[in-house]
Design an enzyme around this catalytic site. Structure first.
Site, PDB file in Angstrom:
ATOM      1  N   TYR A 146     -29.550   5.785  15.988  1.00 20.74           N
ATOM      2  CA  TYR A 146     -29.205   5.942  14.577  1.00 20.74           C
ATOM      3  C   TYR A 146     -29.926   4.881  13.741  1.00 20.74           C
ATOM      4  CZ  TYR A 146     -25.112   8.927  15.814  1.00 20.74           C
ATOM      5  OH  TYR A 146     -24.281   9.924  16.245  1.00 20.74           O
ATOM      6  N   LYS A 177     -29.259  10.994  21.265  1.00 17.53           N
ATOM      7  CA  LYS A 177     -28.409  11.679  20.286  1.00 17.53           C
ATOM      8  C   LYS A 177     -28.878  11.275  18.911  1.00 17.53           C
ATOM      9  CE  LYS A 177     -23.345  11.625  19.553  1.00 17.53           C
ATOM     10  NZ  LYS A 177     -22.982  11.104  18.271  1.00 17.53           N
TER      11      LYS A 177
HETATM   12  P1  FBP Z   1     -19.307  13.221  14.872  1.00 16.74           P
HETATM   13  O1  FBP Z   1     -19.699  14.508  15.544  1.00 16.74           O
HETATM   14  O2  FBP Z   1     -17.876  13.235  14.447  1.00 16.74           O
HETATM   15  O3  FBP Z   1     -20.268  12.889  13.757  1.00 16.74           O
HETATM   16  O4  FBP Z   1     -19.396  12.097  15.991  1.00 16.74           O
HETATM   17  C1  FBP Z   1     -20.625  11.635  16.445  1.00 16.74           C
HETATM   18  C2  FBP Z   1     -20.674  10.144  16.333  1.00 16.74           C
HETATM   19  O5  FBP Z   1     -21.900   9.631  16.810  1.00 16.74           O
HETATM   20  C3  FBP Z   1     -19.541   9.440  17.028  1.00 16.74           C
HETATM   21  O6  FBP Z   1     -19.805   9.208  18.384  1.00 16.74           O
HETATM   22  C4  FBP Z   1     -19.400   8.202  16.213  1.00 16.74           C
HETATM   23  O7  FBP Z   1     -18.106   7.733  16.156  1.00 16.74           O
HETATM   24  C5  FBP Z   1     -19.813   8.643  14.857  1.00 16.74           C
HETATM   25  O8  FBP Z   1     -20.592   9.797  14.972  1.00 16.74           O
HETATM   26  C6  FBP Z   1     -20.605   7.581  14.167  1.00 16.74           C
HETATM   27  O9  FBP Z   1     -21.100   8.085  12.965  1.00 16.74           O
HETATM   28  P2  FBP Z   1     -21.597   7.119  11.844  1.00 16.74           P
HETATM   29  O10 FBP Z   1     -22.182   5.920  12.529  1.00 16.74           O
HETATM   30  O11 FBP Z   1     -22.588   7.895  11.064  1.00 16.74           O
HETATM   31  O12 FBP Z   1     -20.389   6.769  11.060  1.00 16.74           O
END
Ligand code: FBP
Length: 276
Positions: A146, A177
Site C-alpha cells: 500500500y 495485495k
Molecule cells: P477491506 O477489504 O475491508 O478493505 O480490507 C482490506 C484491508 O487491507 C485490511 O486487511 C485492512 O484492515 C484494511 O484494508 C486497511 O485499509 P486502509 O489501510 O486503506 O485503511
C-alpha cells in the site's frame, strides 16, 4: 517467486483471503453496521465457507479463536499493523514473529509495506526478516503493498498500483495485495508488473453487491489471482450469499450477472432498496 509456495492458501492457483484485522487497523467502528462481527467467532464461522482460502487475523485473535477452527480454516497471520489512532507518517509495528505464527498454526504470513513512506526503508528491512523466516517454515508470504505517505497523494493511480505489485515480486512475496486502481487497463498493468507472481485485489469499503462483483470480475479478467476482502464480506447481513457469488466469479469464471443470480436477497440480481 517460488512455484506453489502459496499452495496452502490457494485453490486452483487462486485466492480468496478473508481479512479481519480491521479492529486494529480501523477500530470497532468497522463493526457498527453488523454488531455480531465484533465477535471473532462470527467471522471465523464465515471463513469456513469453501470459497475462503485463508483468514487473515492478528496474533491476539489467532491465539484466542484459531484452536477451535484449525480443521476448517487456513490461518494467515498478519505480522504487523497500525491503529487509526496513529497520526504519524505511515508505518506498521511488527507485533508477531514468524516462529510464533508457525506455532499458532499459520500457513502464511501477511505483512504491510507502505512504499513511499518515510519509513519505507525500515519496513522493507523488517519484511526481509519475516520473508526469509517464512521460507524456513515453508509458509506463504502475502504482502499488503500500500504505497502512501510523503508526497504520494493518490495511492491508487495506475502507475502507483503497478509499482506496488512490482514491489511484491521484487521483495519476495508469493501474493501481493493491492488496492483496485480503478480500471481494467490499470489492473492489467499491475498484474503484468508482477510478472507471474500473484496479485490479489483489496476489497475496500462496502459497496453494492452488483458494484462489488463487477469490480471483482473486471479484476479477474485483467489477470488478478483473486481477492483479499474484509468489509465487503463481514459488513453484510448475509455474507454467505456473497461468498457463494464470489466463488462463482473467482473460481468458476462466471460473470457478475451470473453470480448475482446466486444471491436471493438481491432479488436474483436485480438491485433492491436493501442492496447497499
Ligand atoms: P477491506 O477489504 O475491508 O478493505 O480490507 C482490506 C484491508 O487491507 C485490511 O486487511 C485492512 O484492515 C484494511 O484494508 C486497511 O485499509 P486502509 O489501510 O486503506 O485503511
Amino acid at each position: 517467486m517460488i512455484p506453489s509456495a502459496d499452495a496452502a492458501i490457494t485453490r486452483d492457483d487462486k485466492a480468496l483471503i478473508l481479512a479481519y484485522d480491521h479492529g486494529l487497523e480501523h477500530g470497532p467502528v468497522d463493526f457498527e453496521d453488523v454488531p455480531e462481527s465484533t465477535d471473532p467467532e462470527t467471522v471465523f464461522d464465515i471463513a469456513t465457507h469453501d470459497a475462503v482460502t485463508a483468514l487473515a487475523v492478528q496474533k491476539g485473535i489467532a491465539e484466542g479463536y484459531y484452536p477451535s477452527y484449525e480443521d476448517d480454516v487456513e490461518l494467515l497471520l498478519k505480522l504487523n499493523g497500525t491503529s487509526n489512532l496513529w497520526m504519524g507518517e505511515p508505518n506498521s509495528a511488527v507485533n508477531c514473529s514468524v516462529d510464533y505464527a508457525a506455532e499458532l498454526g499459520a500457513k502464511a504470513i501477511g505483512f504491510t509495506v507502505y512504499g513511499g513512506s518515510n519509513h519505507e526503508i525500515e519496513m522493507v528491512e523488517e519484511f526481509r526478516e519475516a520473508q526469509e523466516a517464512a521460507r524456513e517454515h515453508d509458509m506463504s508470504v502475502v504482502m499488503w503493498s500500500y504505497p502512501r505517505g510523503q508526497g504520494l497523494k493518490n495511492d491508487t493511480s495506475a502507475g502507483t498500483i503497478a509499482y506496488a505489485s512490482r514491489l511484491g515480486l521484487e521483495l519476495g512475496a508469493d501474493i501481493t495485495k493491492v488496492k483496485y486502481p480503478g480500471s481494467a487497463e490499470a489492473m492489467q498493468w499491475a498484474c503484468e508488473s508482477a510478472a507471474g507472481s500473484k496479485v490479489v485485489m483489496s476489497g475496500g469499503s462496502k459497496t453494492s453487491d452488483r458494484d462489488f462483483l463487477s469490480t471483482v470480475e473486471t479484476a479477474m479478467r485483467a489477470g488478478a489471482s483473486g481477492l483479499a476482502v474484509g468489509r465487503n464480506v463481514f459488513q453484510r447481513e448475509n455474507p454467505t450469499e456473497l461468498l457463494d457469488a464470489l466463488e462463482a466469479v473467482i473460481f468458476e469464471e462466471k460473470t457478475a450477472d451470473e453470480a448475482l443470480g446466486l444471491m436471493p436477497s438481491t432479488n436474483n440480481g436485480r438491485a433492491t432498496a436493501s442492496d447497499d
